[in-house]
Write an enzyme that holds these catalytic residues in place. Structure first.
Site, PDB file in Angstrom:
ATOM      1  N   HIS A 168       0.868  -1.182   0.000  1.00  0.00           N
ATOM      2  CA  HIS A 168       0.000   0.000   0.000  1.00  0.00           C
ATOM      3  C   HIS A 168       0.906   1.235   0.000  1.00  0.00           C
ATOM      4  O   HIS A 168       1.709   1.428   0.916  1.00  0.00           O
ATOM      5  CB  HIS A 168      -0.913   0.014   1.220  1.00  0.00           C
ATOM      6  CG  HIS A 168      -1.849   1.195   1.237  1.00  0.00           C
ATOM      7  ND1 HIS A 168      -3.100   1.175   0.657  1.00  0.00           N
ATOM      8  CD2 HIS A 168      -1.692   2.449   1.749  1.00  0.00           C
ATOM      9  CE1 HIS A 168      -3.669   2.355   0.805  1.00  0.00           C
ATOM     10  NE2 HIS A 168      -2.836   3.137   1.469  1.00  0.00           N
ATOM     11  N   CYS A 169       0.760   2.058  -1.030  1.00  0.00           N
ATOM     12  CA  CYS A 169       1.623   3.228  -1.194  1.00  0.00           C
ATOM     13  C   CYS A 169       0.842   4.491  -0.845  1.00  0.00           C
ATOM     14  O   CYS A 169      -0.068   4.880  -1.590  1.00  0.00           O
ATOM     15  CB  CYS A 169       2.140   3.315  -2.622  1.00  0.00           C
ATOM     16  SG  CYS A 169       3.284   4.695  -2.891  1.00  0.00           S
ATOM     17  N   PRO A 170       1.155   5.160   0.267  1.00  0.00           N
ATOM     18  CA  PRO A 170       0.436   6.404   0.589  1.00  0.00           C
ATOM     19  C   PRO A 170       0.784   7.548  -0.354  1.00  0.00           C
ATOM     20  O   PRO A 170       0.001   8.497  -0.476  1.00  0.00           O
ATOM     21  CB  PRO A 170       0.893   6.696   2.021  1.00  0.00           C
ATOM     22  CG  PRO A 170       2.218   6.028   2.155  1.00  0.00           C
ATOM     23  CD  PRO A 170       2.155   4.811   1.299  1.00  0.00           C
ATOM     24  N   GLY A 173      -1.734   7.141  -2.901  1.00  0.00           N
ATOM     25  CA  GLY A 173      -3.077   7.091  -2.335  1.00  0.00           C
ATOM     26  C   GLY A 173      -3.877   5.871  -2.724  1.00  0.00           C
ATOM     27  O   GLY A 173      -5.107   5.947  -2.832  1.00  0.00           O
TER      28      GLY A 173
END
Length: 386
Positions: A168-170, A173
């Site tokens: 999961h890449c913030p 997003g």
């Protein structure tokens, strides 16, 4: 008198999907709920490129070549396109099991494991699956009520099982999975090239100005539109942003290039699924760097299985108040209304003519018969027979 009217309300499937995602444009855009760092990513890219195109590009296009801003614009547009494609797409979310499906899976598990005595821990819910002569374990997801496919994992931030889950890449997003990994890789690759490009030509710009008017005079130079801020201060600001971005973005690009060459995911690398203590060979690798890169980056893109814009019809009942006629004696008929005309306020299709019942209609006294008396035919009936 109130009348219940059933109306069908059109509801899209994305409105009822579980998980922690945000949908926009009637389900066409799908993102995670935590989008603050994604907006920071947009600000850094747009801000740095805007300063570069506004100040340095004009000077470098005249002094060196007009191809410098053109190539920078191509890199910028490509990086933005891949970023938005990664952020706004479905990463490969696997739908959760329906109640009937979940109950059937529970029955299968109970039939396989049998009854577990009280006080004992039930066995893990795992199925063995063979891929390229290698045993792969399919784990059961207690949230989605399914056995996850190979290489899938449950994202704790989005609360969804994602096929070929990478991470999961913030910064984008969104989750990075099977359906958007290639766009994520192209984004960080193009962003690395863009960062190196801007960083290099910023240094070239300062060097050219220093050769002409000296380094100290270059620092004091101010653009006409911003007299309170030195032009070189803006250049130094761009250099600092690019310098600190280089270490993270270029390093991340190198790491994912290594993973693509091995046909491996970040999740598998962190857990040590095919290396480290397990010493198990990767069943998904072709043993060839070119074949692995072609499969990950050029393979067919599977369609989304969510059907986000599908239609769900739900009936909702609404109460409407209105008067209802009770009989012909209480309803007044308009004087000038024809037999084919509709009453005011009613549709022609809903016209109903009340028929009086036999009990309510009384015959005249001269035509009433006593019990046992035969009916006397009228003269008009005889004429009709002739």
């Amino acid at each position: 008198m109130s009348v219940m009217v059933a109306r069908k309300k059109v509801v899209r499937k994305w409105e009822k999907l579980p998980g922690r995602n945000t949908f926009c444009c009637d389900g066409r855009i799908m993102m995670a709920r935590q989008k603050g760092i994604f907006y920071l990513t947009l600000f850094l890219i747009l801000g740095t490129c805007a300063l570069f195109f506004a100040f340095e590009c004009r000077y470098l296009a005249v002094q060196l070549s007009p191809a410098i801003p053109v190539f920078a614009a191509v890199l910028f547009l490509f990086a933005m396109a891949t970023l938005l494609r990664t952020s706004f797409s479905d990463p490969g979310v696997i739908p959760r099991a329906l109640p009937d499906e979940a109950a059937f899976i529970e029955m299968e598990i109970e039939a396989t494991n049998g009854t577990v005595p009280q006080g004992q821990r039930p066995p893990p819910r795992i199925k063995n699956f063979q891929i390229n002569n290698q045993i792969v374990k399919l784990k059961y997801c207690y949230t989605c009520k399914i056995f996850r496919p190979p290489r899938a994992s449950h994202c704790s931030i989005c609360d969804n099982c994602v096929e070929r889950f990478d991470h999961h890449c913030p910064w984008v997003g969104n989750c990075v999975g099977k359906r958007n990994y290639r766009y994520f890789y192209l984004f960080i690759l193009s962003l690395s090239l863009l960062t190196i490009y801007i960083f290099t030509f910023n240094i070239v710009y300062v060097a050219l100005k220093s050769l002409k008017i000296g380094f100290l005079n270059t620092l004091k130079e101010t653009p006409g539109t911003y007299p309170s801020m030195s032009l070189t201060v803006l250049t130094v600001l761009e250099v600092l942003i690019c310098f600190f971005t280089l270490w993270s973005v270029v390093g991340l690009t190198g790491f994912h290039t290594f993973l693509v060459a091995l046909n491996q995911t970040t999740n598998e690398d962190i857990k040590g699924s095919w290396t480290g203590k397990n010493r198990v060979q990767n069943p998904y690798s072709h043993g060839n760097i070119v074949k692995n890169c072609c499969e990950v980056l050029c393979g067919p893109l599977p369609p989304s299985v969510l059907d986000r814009r599908g239609i769900l019809q739900q009936e909702e009942s609404t109460a409407q108040e209105g008067s209802c006629p009770r009989g012909p004696s209480t309803q007044e008929t308009p004087a000038k209304q024809g037999p084919g005309q509709a009453q005011e306020g009613h549709s022609v299709l809903s016209l109903q003519v009340p028929v009086p019942s036999v009990s309510d209609t009384r015959m005249p006294e001269e035509k009433q018969r006593t019990p046992g008396e035969l009916p006397v035919p009228s003269p008009d009936a005889g004429r009709a027979e002739h």
